[in-house]
Design a protein around this motif. Structure first.
Motif, mmCIF file in Angstrom:
data_model
loop_
_atom_site.group_PDB
_atom_site.id
_atom_site.type_symbol
_atom_site.label_atom_id
_atom_site.label_comp_id
_atom_site.label_asym_id
_atom_site.label_seq_id
_atom_site.Cartn_x
_atom_site.Cartn_y
_atom_site.Cartn_z
ATOM 1 N N TYR A 1 9.682 6.888 -7.596
ATOM 2 C CA TYR A 1 10.555 5.740 -7.379
ATOM 3 C C TYR A 1 11.949 6.033 -7.932
ATOM 4 O O TYR A 1 12.136 6.890 -8.799
ATOM 5 N N ALA A 2 12.925 5.290 -7.408
ATOM 6 C CA ALA A 2 14.292 5.341 -7.936
ATOM 7 C C ALA A 2 14.909 3.963 -7.744
ATOM 8 O O ALA A 2 14.675 3.305 -6.723
ATOM 9 N N TYR A 3 15.690 3.525 -8.721
ATOM 10 C CA TYR A 3 16.335 2.210 -8.615
ATOM 11 C C TYR A 3 17.747 2.285 -9.197
ATOM 12 O O TYR A 3 18.077 3.178 -9.980
ATOM 13 N N GLU B 1 6.086 7.239 5.696
ATOM 14 C CA GLU B 1 7.173 6.688 4.890
ATOM 15 C C GLU B 1 6.750 5.308 4.392
ATOM 16 O O GLU B 1 6.660 4.355 5.174
ATOM 17 N N PRO B 2 6.491 5.156 3.095
ATOM 18 C CA PRO B 2 5.900 3.902 2.607
ATOM 19 C C PRO B 2 6.914 2.758 2.524
ATOM 20 O O PRO B 2 8.106 2.973 2.285
ATOM 21 N N ASN B 3 6.424 1.550 2.745
ATOM 22 C CA ASN B 3 7.235 0.369 2.495
ATOM 23 C C ASN B 3 7.317 0.122 0.993
ATOM 24 O O ASN B 3 6.380 0.413 0.247
ATOM 25 N N ILE B 4 8.429 -0.434 0.553
ATOM 26 C CA ILE B 4 8.658 -0.714 -0.859
ATOM 27 C C ILE B 4 8.709 -2.228 -1.044
ATOM 28 O O ILE B 4 9.356 -2.928 -0.257
ATOM 29 N N TYR C 1 25.564 -8.880 -8.114
ATOM 30 C CA TYR C 1 24.970 -7.552 -8.197
ATOM 31 C C TYR C 1 24.009 -7.354 -7.011
ATOM 32 O O TYR C 1 23.635 -8.310 -6.317
ATOM 33 N N ASN C 2 23.609 -6.108 -6.814
ATOM 34 C CA ASN C 2 22.638 -5.783 -5.775
ATOM 35 C C ASN C 2 21.644 -4.781 -6.352
ATOM 36 O O ASN C 2 22.003 -3.648 -6.676
ATOM 37 N N PHE C 3 20.380 -5.223 -6.502
ATOM 38 C CA PHE C 3 19.331 -4.356 -7.049
ATOM 39 C C PHE C 3 18.633 -3.652 -5.901
ATOM 40 O O PHE C 3 18.149 -4.285 -4.964
ATOM 41 N N ARG C 4 18.588 -2.296 -5.957
ATOM 42 C CA ARG C 4 17.982 -1.506 -4.896
ATOM 43 C C ARG C 4 16.867 -0.630 -5.462
ATOM 44 O O ARG C 4 16.989 -0.082 -6.569
ATOM 45 N N VAL C 5 15.779 -0.520 -4.690
ATOM 46 C CA VAL C 5 14.655 0.347 -5.050
ATOM 47 C C VAL C 5 14.270 1.166 -3.827
ATOM 48 O O VAL C 5 14.201 0.640 -2.715
ATOM 49 N N LYS C 6 14.050 2.465 -4.030
ATOM 50 C CA LYS C 6 13.495 3.312 -2.981
ATOM 51 C C LYS C 6 12.294 4.052 -3.557
ATOM 52 O O LYS C 6 12.135 4.126 -4.788
ATOM 53 N N GLY C 7 11.432 4.570 -2.684
ATOM 54 C CA GLY C 7 10.230 5.229 -3.175
ATOM 55 C C GLY C 7 9.738 6.289 -2.213
ATOM 56 O O GLY C 7 10.190 6.382 -1.063
ATOM 57 N N SER C 8 8.793 7.106 -2.690
ATOM 58 C CA SER C 8 8.240 8.193 -1.890
ATOM 59 C C SER C 8 6.727 8.122 -1.898
ATOM 60 O O SER C 8 6.115 7.471 -2.753
ATOM 61 N N ASN C 9 6.121 8.837 -0.935
ATOM 62 C CA ASN C 9 4.670 8.965 -0.952
ATOM 63 C C ASN C 9 4.265 10.145 -1.830
ATOM 64 O O ASN C 9 5.095 10.748 -2.512
ATOM 65 N N ASN C 10 2.994 10.504 -1.807
ATOM 66 C CA ASN C 10 2.490 11.558 -2.689
ATOM 67 C C ASN C 10 3.020 12.937 -2.340
ATOM 68 O O ASN C 10 2.971 13.852 -3.164
ATOM 69 N N ASN D 1 11.300 6.772 1.375
ATOM 70 C CA ASN D 1 11.855 5.652 2.143
ATOM 71 C C ASN D 1 13.228 5.378 1.553
ATOM 72 O O ASN D 1 13.369 4.670 0.553
ATOM 73 N N GLU D 2 14.253 5.993 2.151
ATOM 74 C CA GLU D 2 15.599 5.895 1.598
ATOM 75 C C GLU D 2 16.184 4.493 1.755
ATOM 76 O O GLU D 2 17.066 4.099 0.998
ATOM 77 N N ARG D 3 15.702 3.738 2.766
ATOM 78 C CA ARG D 3 16.203 2.370 2.937
ATOM 79 C C ARG D 3 15.733 1.495 1.782
ATOM 80 O O ARG D 3 16.482 0.690 1.245
#
Length: 636
Positions: A302-304, A249-252, A333-342, A347-349
């Motif tokens: 990625y998703a934001y 689970e990658p860090n963002i 406001y609160n800017f959120r980014v999550k991402g995935s590995n290959n 990483n939903e947090r």
């Protein structure tokens, strides 16, 4: 033809070819498939000559050809694959005639084609591979129709396509591994399918494939379970049990911050509490982000989202690891980014960054307190202020008239479309406008423009008039939407510099063909309701408003419109309308309301008024902060 090796040591062959006039010869010299059934009989599928049965003793061939007048014959003479199932059933996959069940005793055939079974029929007549799994279910690899699940007992087919996650709708080979998962070679890499969950996992060149393109008939499983798939640059071999997903689970992290299109040091703006404060003058800013996972970074996703503006995740890939924002109203406001590995492990947090956009001085409490303390002094100059207010009222009235003068007084009358628009100016008069323009030969095209000029009063109204005039001139020259937008951008920038800009949506509709080409510059994407479903027409290319930067170039996209489709084009005053609690009306509520509305039975004018009525209900008749403009296009 077909070659039989007679001497393995010396490599000698006997070749059997088609002999014109000899019906005991093979029916065609192009051979696509060879199969030995459980009885030791050799069957040959040809590319145009149908099916052949070969007698090893006599060397004679028996032909089975398609007869258009006899539905009991094979459905097509192009036989791609031959297969015998666990119960002794004999099957043919054809190139254009679907799936055939062949009776070897009688030579009669039962056909399964796209036309034969209604909603449960096979979805492609090009069958390139047949596989029976351990549960007796058939899996058919088709060309153009994806993967088809076939239950011989019921005769029903179920299709799985690219929309379900398949790498490509063109499949060459299908095999089952020892864990019950299906592997298939396609025209766009390998796909692994779990029949229990319906999930696909795709592999491409970045995972080590010889190429993303494979070949027909080139697949094999050894006794040890090793799979082989052949393609245009060689072949791949692997043991499915050894192909393991990446579970890391990658860090963002946020890697870059740009304000007004200029990169600034992160440490200067972001505090230790992961918070950033921006001025209302920083009306254009963007973040760049990354997932710290390097196995195959090109496959990271990625998703934001910007909480406080909207709650929908915006998904993107490694090519667009950034998020742009323009003209956010002052607030928290609160800017959120999550991402995935290959391998799609998310990483939903993710990471979260609080954002405060400070208002201009005149909106701050300290300024209002100062005004209150100065009230006594201001009473002395009451007369001067009254005169100024009278002048301002006259300017607002003039600005209102100028703004209204460029908008159509009645909807366009065009065959096949019902169109209605409305602009409700704010108390201080903004710069919203809309217009319809018939262009092209004999008015065969209709242009629909919705714009929003930054600023208020006479300055905004004049820019709106100028922008509308420029658009009329550009479209009268039959420019494409993207070209018209790019040209007008340069003109507006020269006139206004970097202090004023115009957000704008432009649609040109080919009326006879019901096709629309659109381009957006800094506007919220329009919403399309089609067949009861709601979709957002995401803009392509540059997202900056006209006049923001001199060299911005704009792109365009094209959609087809069908009967009862409803298209809503609107300014940001619609979704940024606030209630007394400070909440935004938001694009989510607009989409939900439009989806629930019975748009087929009412006119575009009624649809428009119902949306405006819902905004009034939400805002509790609170005074507008910005112009509200909406144009509704309904296909009739």
């Amino acid at each position: 033809g077909i070659c039989r090796m007679t001497d393995r040591e010396e490599g000698r062959f006997v070749t059997f070819r088609n002999i014109p006039g000899d019906r005991n010869s093979i029916s065609h010299n192009q051979v696509r498939s060879i199969y030995e059934d459980s009885g030791g009989m050799i069957w040959i599928g040809t590319n145009g000559g149908g099916l052949n049965r070969f007698d090893r003793v006599t060397g004679n061939f028996t032909r089975y050809r398609s007869d258009p007048e006899d539905s009991s014959t094979i459905s097509n003479d192009f036989v791609r694959v031959i297969y015998e199932d666990s119960r002794g059933g004999f099957w043919l996959g054809t190139q254009g005639g679907g799936l055939n069940r062949f009776d070897r005793e009688t030579g009669r055939t039962v056909r399964y084609t796209t036309e034969s079974g209604g909603q449960y029929s096979i979805n492609s007549n090009f069958v390139f591979s047949i596989y029976e799994d351990s549960g007796g279910i058939f899996w058919l690899g088709t060309w153009g129709g994806g993967l088809n699940r076939f239950e011989p007992r019921t005769g029903r087919f179920t299709a799985f396509t690219e929309e379900d996650g398949l790498a490509s709708n063109s499949i060459y080979g299908v095999m089952e591994d020892r864990n019950g998962k299906l592997w298939m070679s396609t025209n766009n890499g390998l796909s692994r399918f779990d029949p229990e969950t319906g999930e696909f996992k795709n592999y491409n060149e970045r995972d080590g494939l010889q190429s993303n393109e494979f070949n027909g008939g080139s697949y094999f499983e050894s006794d040890q379970g090793e799979m082989f798939f052949g393609g245009i640059n060689g072949f791949n071999s692997f043991y499915p049990a050894q192909i393991r997903d990446n579970t890391f689970e990658p860090n963002i992290v946020i890697t870059s911050l740009k304000i007004m299109n200029r990169e600034v040091p992160l440490q200067k703006y972001i505090s230790g509490r992961n918070h950033i404060t921006l001025s209302h003058r920083d009306y254009i800013f963007s973040f760049e982000f990354a997932a710290l996972e390097y196995s195959a970074p090109e496959k990271n996703m990625y998703a934001y989202r910007m909480e406080g503006l909207n709650d929908e995740w915006i998904y993107t890939d490694y090519r667009k690891r950034f998020a742009n924002f323009t003209t956010l109203p002052p607030g928290e406001y609160n800017f959120r980014v999550k991402g995935s590995n290959n391998d799609g492990v998310w990483n939903e947090r993710g990471i979260s960054l609080g954002i405060t956009i400070t208002p201009p001085l005149y909106q701050r409490n300290s300024f209002r307190a100062a005004i209150f303390l100065l009230a006594v002094v201001l009473a002395v100059i009451w007369y001067r202020r009254r005169v100024r207010n009278v002048r301002m009222a006259a300017e607002l009235e003039t600005a209102h008239r100028a703004q209204m003068s460029i908008m159509p007084q009645s909807p366009p009358v065009v065959e096949g479309f019902d169109i209605s628009g409305k602009c409700i100016p704010a108390n201080e008069v903004g710069g919203d406008f809309f217009d319809y323009m018939q262009i092209g030969d004999n008015g065969s095209k209709l242009a629909v423009v919705v714009g929003d000029v930054s600023g208020k009063a006479m300055q905004a109204a004049m820019i709106a008039v100028m922008s509308s005039g420029m658009m009329n001139a550009a479209l009268n020259q039959e420019s494409a939407p993207k070209d018209a937008m790019t040209s007008i951008n340069r003109s507006i920038y020269k006139k206004t510099g970097d202090t004023m800009f115009t957000a704008l949506s432009l649609f040109t509709i080919d009326l006879p063909n019901r096709r629309a080409v659109f381009s957006c510059a800094g506007m919220k994407p329009p919403i399309l309701k089609s067949k009861g479903g709601i979709s957002v027409l995401n803009r392509k290319g540059c997202g900056f408003p006209l006049g923001a930067f001199p060299d911005s170039c704009y792109d365009e996209d094209e959609i087809s419109l069908e009967k009862d489709d409803v298209l809503a084009i609107f300014s940001d005053g619609v979704i940024e309308a606030r209630n007394r609690s400070g909440q935004f009306y938001g694009d989510s509520r607009l989409k939900t309301f439009l989806e629930s509305l019975d748009t087929e039975s009412i006119s575009s004018e009624r649809i428009r008024d119902r949306i405006l009525e819902d905004i009034r209900i939400f805002t509790e008749n609170r005074q507008q902060e910005d112009d509200i403009t909406i144009v509704v296009i309904k296909v009739v």
